[in-house]
Design an enzyme around this catalytic site. Structure first.
Site, PDB file in Angstrom:
ATOM      1  N   GLU A   1      -8.851  -2.021  -4.688  1.00 28.55           N
ATOM      2  CA  GLU A   1      -9.660  -0.825  -4.436  1.00 28.55           C
ATOM      3  C   GLU A   1     -10.329  -0.464  -5.756  1.00 28.55           C
ATOM      4  OE1 GLU A   1      -7.449   2.715  -3.143  1.00 28.55           O
ATOM      5  OE2 GLU A   1      -8.911   3.932  -4.227  1.00 28.55           O
TER       6      GLU A   1
ATOM      7  N   ARG B   1     -15.475   5.481 -10.238  1.00 28.28           N
ATOM      8  CA  ARG B   1     -15.308   6.436 -11.342  1.00 28.28           C
ATOM      9  C   ARG B   1     -16.039   5.950 -12.574  1.00 28.28           C
ATOM     10  NH1 ARG B   1      -8.811   7.373 -10.824  1.00 28.28           N
ATOM     11  NH2 ARG B   1      -8.912   7.366  -8.563  1.00 28.28           N
TER      12      ARG B   1
ATOM     13  N   THR C   1     -12.337   6.436  -4.536  1.00 30.29           N
ATOM     14  CA  THR C   1     -12.984   7.641  -5.078  1.00 30.29           C
ATOM     15  C   THR C   1     -14.385   7.812  -4.495  1.00 30.29           C
ATOM     16  OG1 THR C   1     -11.804   7.008  -7.132  1.00 30.29           O
ATOM     17  CG2 THR C   1     -13.071   9.034  -7.187  1.00 30.29           C
TER      18      THR C   1
ATOM     19  N   LYS D   1      -4.964   8.365   3.572  1.00 35.89           N
ATOM     20  CA  LYS D   1      -4.305   8.283   2.262  1.00 35.89           C
ATOM     21  C   LYS D   1      -3.576   9.611   2.046  1.00 35.89           C
ATOM     22  CE  LYS D   1      -5.799   8.358  -2.593  1.00 35.89           C
ATOM     23  NZ  LYS D   1      -6.773   7.810  -3.564  1.00 35.89           N
TER      24      LYS D   1
HETATM   25  C1  3PG Z   1      -6.044   7.290  -6.973  1.00 34.84           C
HETATM   26  O1  3PG Z   1      -7.176   7.571  -7.180  1.00 34.84           O
HETATM   27  O2  3PG Z   1      -5.697   6.847  -5.895  1.00 34.84           O
HETATM   28  C2  3PG Z   1      -5.034   7.573  -8.043  1.00 34.84           C
HETATM   29  O3  3PG Z   1      -5.645   7.802  -9.264  1.00 34.84           O
HETATM   30  C3  3PG Z   1      -4.017   6.519  -8.198  1.00 34.84           C
HETATM   31  O4  3PG Z   1      -2.909   7.186  -8.635  1.00 34.84           O
HETATM   32  P1  3PG Z   1      -1.997   6.588  -9.786  1.00 34.84           P
HETATM   33  O5  3PG Z   1      -2.917   6.342 -10.963  1.00 34.84           O
HETATM   34  O6  3PG Z   1      -0.968   7.660 -10.064  1.00 34.84           O
HETATM   35  O7  3PG Z   1      -1.396   5.317  -9.275  1.00 34.84           O
END
Ligand code: 3PG
Length: 220
Positions: free
Chosen positions: A44, A48, A72, A132
Protein backbone atom coordinates in the site's frame (compact mmCIF):
# COMPACT_ATOMS: atom_id res chain seq x y z
CA UNK A 1 -19.25 -0.71 -11.40
CA UNK A 2 -18.93 -3.36 -8.68
CA UNK A 3 -15.52 -3.63 -7.02
CA UNK A 4 -13.17 -6.47 -7.82
CA UNK A 5 -13.65 -8.67 -4.74
CA UNK A 6 -10.84 -11.00 -5.78
CA UNK A 7 -8.45 -8.24 -4.74
CA UNK A 8 -9.84 -8.33 -1.19
CA UNK A 9 -9.47 -12.10 -1.28
CA UNK A 10 -5.81 -11.65 -2.20
CA UNK A 11 -5.40 -9.25 0.74
CA UNK A 12 -7.07 -11.77 3.02
CA UNK A 13 -4.69 -14.47 1.84
CA UNK A 14 -1.70 -12.17 2.41
CA UNK A 15 -3.03 -11.32 5.91
CA UNK A 16 -0.70 -8.33 6.16
CA UNK A 17 -0.80 -5.05 4.26
CA UNK A 18 2.56 -3.25 4.34
CA UNK A 19 2.04 0.52 4.51
CA UNK A 20 4.78 2.09 2.40
CA UNK A 21 6.04 5.67 2.26
CA UNK A 22 8.48 6.25 -0.61
CA UNK A 23 9.78 9.40 -2.24
CA UNK A 24 10.16 8.10 -5.76
CA UNK A 25 9.72 5.23 -8.20
CA UNK A 26 13.21 3.84 -7.57
CA UNK A 27 12.55 3.36 -3.86
CA UNK A 28 9.08 2.02 -4.67
CA UNK A 29 10.62 -0.66 -6.86
CA UNK A 30 13.18 -1.53 -4.18
CA UNK A 31 10.49 -1.93 -1.54
CA UNK A 32 8.20 -3.93 -3.84
CA UNK A 33 10.98 -6.38 -4.67
CA UNK A 34 11.96 -6.68 -0.98
CA UNK A 35 8.37 -7.42 0.02
CA UNK A 36 8.00 -9.98 -2.74
CA UNK A 37 11.29 -11.63 -1.72
CA UNK A 38 9.98 -11.81 1.84
CA UNK A 39 6.90 -13.67 0.59
CA UNK A 40 4.42 -10.81 0.85
CA UNK A 41 3.50 -9.56 -2.61
CA UNK A 42 1.35 -6.60 -1.45
CA UNK A 43 2.18 -2.91 -1.05
CA UNK A 44 0.00 0.00 0.00
CA UNK A 45 1.88 3.04 -1.27
CA UNK A 46 0.66 6.09 0.62
CA UNK A 47 -0.21 9.37 -1.04
CA UNK A 48 1.95 11.25 1.43
CA UNK A 49 4.77 12.06 -0.93
CA UNK A 50 4.90 13.72 -4.33
CA UNK A 51 6.41 10.51 -5.73
CA UNK A 52 3.60 8.16 -4.66
CA UNK A 53 1.79 7.96 -8.00
CA UNK A 54 5.00 7.38 -9.96
CA UNK A 55 6.02 4.68 -7.47
CA UNK A 56 2.66 2.94 -7.94
CA UNK A 57 3.00 3.20 -11.70
CA UNK A 58 6.52 1.74 -11.64
CA UNK A 59 5.53 -1.15 -9.36
CA UNK A 60 2.44 -1.98 -11.46
CA UNK A 61 4.58 -2.02 -14.60
CA UNK A 62 7.81 -3.61 -13.41
CA UNK A 63 6.82 -5.82 -10.46
CA UNK A 64 3.37 -6.99 -11.56
CA UNK A 65 3.44 -9.95 -9.17
CA UNK A 66 3.02 -7.43 -6.34
CA UNK A 67 -0.54 -6.31 -5.66
CA UNK A 68 -0.08 -2.56 -5.46
CA UNK A 69 -2.58 -0.21 -3.86
CA UNK A 70 -2.71 3.41 -2.80
CA UNK A 71 -3.02 4.57 0.79
CA UNK A 72 -3.86 7.89 2.45
CA UNK A 73 -6.35 8.55 -0.35
CA UNK A 74 -8.46 11.41 1.00
CA UNK A 75 -9.92 13.12 -2.09
CA UNK A 76 -11.84 11.94 -5.16
CA UNK A 77 -9.08 13.47 -7.30
CA UNK A 78 -6.54 11.22 -5.57
CA UNK A 79 -8.78 8.22 -6.32
CA UNK A 80 -8.56 9.11 -10.02
CA UNK A 81 -4.81 9.64 -9.82
CA UNK A 82 -4.23 6.38 -7.95
CA UNK A 83 -6.36 4.34 -10.34
CA UNK A 84 -4.68 5.97 -13.34
CA UNK A 85 -1.31 5.00 -11.88
CA UNK A 86 -2.43 1.37 -11.58
CA UNK A 87 -3.56 1.02 -7.96
CA UNK A 88 -5.56 -2.19 -7.55
CA UNK A 89 -6.99 -1.19 -4.17
CA UNK A 90 -7.38 2.02 -2.20
CA UNK A 91 -7.07 2.76 1.50
CA UNK A 92 -8.10 5.90 3.35
CA UNK A 93 -7.53 6.98 6.95
CA UNK A 94 -11.18 8.04 7.23
CA UNK A 95 -14.53 7.68 5.56
CA UNK A 96 -15.57 10.14 2.86
CA UNK A 97 -18.65 9.22 0.82
CA UNK A 98 -17.20 11.14 -2.16
CA UNK A 99 -14.00 9.13 -2.05
CA UNK A 100 -15.81 5.80 -1.63
CA UNK A 101 -18.26 6.53 -4.47
CA UNK A 102 -15.46 7.56 -6.82
CA UNK A 103 -13.62 4.32 -6.06
CA UNK A 104 -16.83 2.40 -6.70
CA UNK A 105 -17.27 4.19 -10.05
CA UNK A 106 -13.84 2.86 -10.99
CA UNK A 107 -14.68 -0.62 -9.69
CA UNK A 108 -11.63 -0.54 -7.42
CA UNK A 109 -12.02 -1.87 -3.86
CA UNK A 110 -11.58 0.69 -1.11
CA UNK A 111 -10.93 0.23 2.60
CA UNK A 112 -11.98 3.48 4.26
CA UNK A 113 -10.88 4.16 7.82
CA UNK A 114 -13.39 3.78 10.64
CA UNK A 115 -12.95 4.59 14.31
CA UNK A 116 -16.54 4.59 15.61
CA UNK A 117 -19.81 2.62 15.19
CA UNK A 118 -21.22 5.61 13.27
CA UNK A 119 -18.37 5.35 10.77
CA UNK A 120 -19.14 1.66 10.34
CA UNK A 121 -22.82 2.38 9.70
CA UNK A 122 -21.81 4.99 7.11
CA UNK A 123 -19.58 2.39 5.42
CA UNK A 124 -22.41 -0.16 5.39
CA UNK A 125 -24.71 2.51 3.86
CA UNK A 126 -22.20 2.82 1.04
CA UNK A 127 -22.35 -0.92 0.43
CA UNK A 128 -19.03 -1.80 2.05
CA UNK A 129 -18.40 -4.72 4.34
CA UNK A 130 -14.62 -4.39 4.74
CA UNK A 131 -13.03 -1.38 6.40
CA UNK A 132 -9.73 -0.23 7.86
CA UNK A 133 -9.80 0.28 11.63
CA UNK A 134 -7.66 3.34 12.24
CA UNK A 135 -5.74 4.14 14.35
CA UNK A 136 -6.23 0.65 15.72
CA UNK A 137 -3.94 1.02 18.73
CA UNK A 138 -5.57 4.29 19.80
CA UNK A 139 -9.14 3.13 19.19
CA UNK A 140 -8.59 0.23 21.61
CA UNK A 141 -6.57 -2.46 19.84
CA UNK A 142 -7.90 -6.04 19.56
CA UNK A 143 -10.48 -5.31 22.27
CA UNK A 144 -11.99 -2.61 20.04
CA UNK A 145 -12.19 -5.03 17.11
CA UNK A 146 -14.08 -7.49 19.31
CA UNK A 147 -16.41 -4.80 20.64
CA UNK A 148 -17.18 -3.48 17.14
CA UNK A 149 -17.77 -6.99 15.83
CA UNK A 150 -20.67 -7.63 18.23
CA UNK A 151 -23.14 -5.17 16.63
CA UNK A 152 -21.60 -5.56 13.13
CA UNK A 153 -21.04 -9.31 12.68
CA UNK A 154 -20.76 -9.07 8.89
CA UNK A 155 -17.99 -6.48 8.86
CA UNK A 156 -14.33 -7.41 8.26
CA UNK A 157 -11.63 -5.15 9.67
CA UNK A 158 -8.11 -4.27 8.61
CA UNK A 159 -6.65 -2.85 11.84
CA UNK A 160 -3.83 -0.43 11.12
CA UNK A 161 -1.87 1.92 13.35
CA UNK A 162 0.56 0.62 15.95
CA UNK A 163 0.57 -2.93 14.57
CA UNK A 164 3.94 -4.70 14.82
CA UNK A 165 5.41 -8.20 14.99
CA UNK A 166 4.73 -8.05 18.75
CA UNK A 167 0.94 -7.71 18.46
CA UNK A 168 0.19 -8.94 14.93
CA UNK A 169 -1.23 -12.26 16.08
CA UNK A 170 -3.49 -10.58 18.65
CA UNK A 171 -5.27 -9.02 15.68
CA UNK A 172 -5.00 -11.83 13.14
CA UNK A 173 -6.44 -14.37 15.55
CA UNK A 174 -9.77 -12.53 15.54
CA UNK A 175 -12.19 -13.95 12.95
CA UNK A 176 -13.46 -10.50 11.94
CA UNK A 177 -9.94 -9.41 11.00
CA UNK A 178 -9.39 -9.68 7.26
CA UNK A 179 -5.76 -8.58 7.44
CA UNK A 180 -3.64 -6.18 9.48
CA UNK A 181 -1.85 -3.16 8.05
CA UNK A 182 1.33 -1.50 9.16
CA UNK A 183 4.60 0.16 8.35
CA UNK A 184 6.90 -1.74 10.69
CA UNK A 185 8.38 -3.93 7.94
CA UNK A 186 9.04 -0.98 5.70
CA UNK A 187 10.18 1.61 8.21
CA UNK A 188 11.06 4.84 6.45
CA UNK A 189 14.62 4.81 7.75
CA UNK A 190 15.14 1.39 6.12
CA UNK A 191 13.77 2.67 2.82
CA UNK A 192 15.97 5.78 2.94
CA UNK A 193 19.01 3.61 3.71
CA UNK A 194 18.07 1.19 0.90
CA UNK A 195 18.22 -1.65 3.45
CA UNK A 196 16.18 -4.09 1.36
CA UNK A 197 17.68 -7.03 3.25
CA UNK A 198 16.20 -5.88 6.55
CA UNK A 199 12.84 -5.14 4.90
CA UNK A 200 12.81 -8.66 3.48
CA UNK A 201 13.78 -10.10 6.87
CA UNK A 202 10.97 -8.28 8.70
CA UNK A 203 8.56 -9.23 5.94
CA UNK A 204 9.47 -12.90 6.17
CA UNK A 205 9.06 -12.73 9.95
CA UNK A 206 5.53 -11.30 9.53
CA UNK A 207 4.64 -13.93 6.93
CA UNK A 208 5.88 -16.73 9.20
CA UNK A 209 3.95 -15.33 12.16
CA UNK A 210 0.74 -15.20 10.14
CA UNK A 211 1.36 -18.72 8.83
CA UNK A 212 1.91 -20.06 12.35
CA UNK A 213 -1.60 -18.97 13.17
CA UNK A 214 -3.22 -20.77 10.25
CA UNK A 215 -1.33 -23.94 11.20
CA UNK A 216 -2.70 -23.70 14.75
CA UNK A 217 -6.23 -22.99 13.47
CA UNK A 218 -6.12 -25.84 10.98
CA UNK A 219 -4.73 -28.22 13.59
CA UNK A 220 -7.35 -27.24 16.21
C1 3PG B 1 -1.38 4.19 8.12
O1 3PG B 1 -1.45 5.17 7.44
O2 3PG B 1 -2.07 3.22 7.88
C2 3PG B 1 -0.50 4.22 9.32
O3 3PG B 1 0.40 5.27 9.27
C3 3PG B 1 0.25 2.96 9.54
O4 3PG B 1 0.41 2.91 10.90
P1 3PG B 1 1.78 2.45 11.54
O5 3PG B 1 2.84 3.37 10.96
O6 3PG B 1 1.60 2.64 13.03
O7 3PG B 1 2.01 1.02 11.15
Amino acid sequence: MSADTSVLEQIERARVVPVVVVDDARDGLGVAAALRDGGLPVAEVTFRTAGAASAIEAIAREVPEVLVGAGTVITAAQVDEAVRAGARFLVSPGLSADVVRRAQEHGVPILPGVATPSDIIAALDLGLTAVKLFPANVVGGPAAVKAFSAPFPGVRFVPTGGVSAANLLDYLSLPSVLAAGGSWMVDRSLVRAGDWTEITRRTREAVELAASLSTVTEGA
